[in-house]
Write a protein that holds these residues in place. Sequence first.
Motif, PDB file in Angstrom:
ATOM      1  N   MET A   1       0.846  -1.191   0.000  1.00  0.00           N
ATOM      2  CA  MET A   1       0.000   0.000   0.000  1.00  0.00           C
ATOM      3  C   MET A   1       0.885   1.247   0.000  1.00  0.00           C
ATOM      4  O   MET A   1       1.767   1.374   0.816  1.00  0.00           O
ATOM      5  CB  MET A   1      -0.889  -0.011   1.241  1.00  0.00           C
ATOM      6  CG  MET A   1      -1.752   1.186   1.337  1.00  0.00           C
ATOM      7  SD  MET A   1      -3.009   1.108   2.662  1.00  0.00           S
ATOM      8  CE  MET A   1      -2.320   0.001   3.847  1.00  0.00           C
ATOM      9  N   ARG A   3       1.830   5.040   0.600  1.00  0.00           N
ATOM     10  CA  ARG A   3       1.421   6.069   1.543  1.00  0.00           C
ATOM     11  C   ARG A   3       1.431   7.427   0.874  1.00  0.00           C
ATOM     12  O   ARG A   3       2.252   7.705   0.025  1.00  0.00           O
ATOM     13  CB  ARG A   3       2.380   6.094   2.725  1.00  0.00           C
ATOM     14  CG  ARG A   3       2.298   4.876   3.552  1.00  0.00           C
ATOM     15  CD  ARG A   3       3.537   4.687   4.378  1.00  0.00           C
ATOM     16  NE  ARG A   3       3.864   5.852   5.182  1.00  0.00           N
ATOM     17  CZ  ARG A   3       4.926   5.883   5.992  1.00  0.00           C
ATOM     18  NH1 ARG A   3       5.719   4.855   6.078  1.00  0.00           N
ATOM     19  NH2 ARG A   3       5.183   6.947   6.704  1.00  0.00           N
TER      20      ARG A   3
ATOM     21  N   LEU B  93      -2.625   1.638  10.688  1.00  0.00           N
ATOM     22  CA  LEU B  93      -2.220   0.775   9.586  1.00  0.00           C
ATOM     23  C   LEU B  93      -2.798   1.225   8.266  1.00  0.00           C
ATOM     24  O   LEU B  93      -2.183   1.089   7.229  1.00  0.00           O
ATOM     25  CB  LEU B  93      -2.631  -0.662   9.882  1.00  0.00           C
ATOM     26  CG  LEU B  93      -1.834  -1.242  11.023  1.00  0.00           C
ATOM     27  CD1 LEU B  93      -2.241  -2.663  11.276  1.00  0.00           C
ATOM     28  CD2 LEU B  93      -0.357  -1.173  10.731  1.00  0.00           C
ATOM     29  N   LEU B  94      -4.006   1.787   8.324  1.00  0.00           N
ATOM     30  CA  LEU B  94      -4.560   2.356   7.104  1.00  0.00           C
ATOM     31  C   LEU B  94      -3.598   3.371   6.524  1.00  0.00           C
ATOM     32  O   LEU B  94      -3.392   3.471   5.334  1.00  0.00           O
ATOM     33  CB  LEU B  94      -5.877   3.076   7.420  1.00  0.00           C
ATOM     34  CG  LEU B  94      -7.173   2.323   7.205  1.00  0.00           C
ATOM     35  CD1 LEU B  94      -8.324   3.221   7.583  1.00  0.00           C
ATOM     36  CD2 LEU B  94      -7.292   1.874   5.772  1.00  0.00           C
ATOM     37  N   ALA B  95      -3.005   4.115   7.447  1.00  0.00           N
ATOM     38  CA  ALA B  95      -2.137   5.194   6.999  1.00  0.00           C
ATOM     39  C   ALA B  95      -0.748   4.708   6.647  1.00  0.00           C
ATOM     40  O   ALA B  95      -0.052   5.318   5.857  1.00  0.00           O
ATOM     41  CB  ALA B  95      -2.044   6.259   8.088  1.00  0.00           C
ATOM     42  N   VAL B  96      -0.336   3.637   7.216  1.00  0.00           N
ATOM     43  CA  VAL B  96       1.078   3.292   7.133  1.00  0.00           C
ATOM     44  C   VAL B  96       1.372   2.126   6.221  1.00  0.00           C
ATOM     45  O   VAL B  96       2.330   2.144   5.446  1.00  0.00           O
ATOM     46  CB  VAL B  96       1.593   2.965   8.557  1.00  0.00           C
ATOM     47  CG1 VAL B  96       3.012   2.463   8.494  1.00  0.00           C
ATOM     48  CG2 VAL B  96       1.517   4.205   9.419  1.00  0.00           C
ATOM     49  N   GLY B  97       0.562   1.075   6.302  1.00  0.00           N
ATOM     50  CA  GLY B  97       0.960  -0.138   5.610  1.00  0.00           C
ATOM     51  C   GLY B  97       2.108  -0.771   6.362  1.00  0.00           C
ATOM     52  O   GLY B  97       2.611  -0.213   7.327  1.00  0.00           O
TER      53      GLY B  97
END
Lengths: 190, 268
Positions: A1, A3, B93-97
């Motif tokens: 994912m 950022r 975690l949404l923000a970071v991965g």
Amino acid sequence: MERTLEEDAVAAEAALVARIGTGDRQALRELYGRYAPPLFSLAVRLVGDGGEAEELLQDAFVKIWRHAGRYDPRKSRPFTWAVTILRRGCIDALRRRRRHPAAAAWPEEEPAAPTADAAEAAAAGEDHDRLRRALASLPADARRALELALFSGLTQTEIAARLRQPLGTVKSWIRRGLLGLRTTLTDPTA
Amino acid sequence: MNPNREESACQYVLDQLEPAERAAFERQLLADPALAVLVHDLESALARGVGALPRRTPPAGLLDRIEGRLGTARPPGALGRVIARWGIAAAILLAVGLAGVWKGRGPAATGPYVLFAGLDPRQSTLARVPVAEAAPGPDARFVQLASLAQAYWDRPGEQPVKEGGAPGQGYAVFDPGTNQGFIAVRRIGAAPEGKRYHLWVIDTVSGRAREAGALPAAGDGGGLFFFSVAPNPGAKAEQLNFSVTAEDAAAVALAAPKGRVVLGATIF
């Protein structure tokens, strides 16, 4: 994912709130540096008076300090959490004084205050332009309902009474307004 | 998405829900990733909307006045600070991965690392976890630690040492550079009446224990929690260990552990 810069900022701000929750004053200072200008701008927008807005901003940061240990990042972003704390304080103050908010609308043409940082000034100007375009794209009813929900301190029932519309209609307008804003403000191609 | 849920999400972000409605919505939010993404997007729009207001600069000296009102007390509670509950740090975690946060298992010969302690009711087992790079600043370190702690929670098989098999197992991830970390506790059970669970970071050579705070009293004591401790310049990372003890709930300031060890290293 992958950022984004915005996501990095959210994570960093969540980290600051966590540190504040453990009694870290430096973290509070850093969060103040990030949040005080937009929160103060919002407070002035709501209560109008700079002196009262100062008091309300102080109250908000004292509450942030006291409640940071209970902040839950799963439920809201740190900035939304801080905005909620500030708005509730402002609305309580307005209701105590039986006053209406200073300006229950977004400004049409008022530019952001000049800043020493050219890049910051450009970004602020771009944000303002984008917001203006986003607001212009909203149906008038949806915009008015959204502004009242954000700036007036009125409940939805009170907004419905103010606009002389059924509650369901007002809820629908607010939904259309915020979703429309999301589409325009978060889409980089918009 | 169902328009009613969208409507509730908008009302939630605008703080237009009644307290009971808000609590019900938050329960949905924690269980529904799609709803969490929508709320995240709406919050982003709201933040931009507020950020585009004509900028007013707070007066100089306001921060000093705020700090003056805080006194010397730590933020929460009269019984000492409570470790911040991060539940499962999904928002982080949404923000970071997770990619690129750590290198993997095995001892670190050189380079940046954090400590991992597998905790069970009788002992703790330490390991060094090499991190991909030394994150610049405490905020970035926090994110790195949160990601690592979350990954070990989600995928226990990736832990460098195994948690104990008995009830009350858990682990700690700790950055000796910034003196902050996360403790994960599973099935510890509620504290006995009149007691609270406290976390300690112990220098096993000097015997000095630094209190990291009390676990929240509500619920069964399980979850993932953030903590920080005061620096101890004399302590080397390899001589640190971690314990959770049951202390009198009425104790205000604990200089050293006195209660029974319920998890982690025995204190001597």
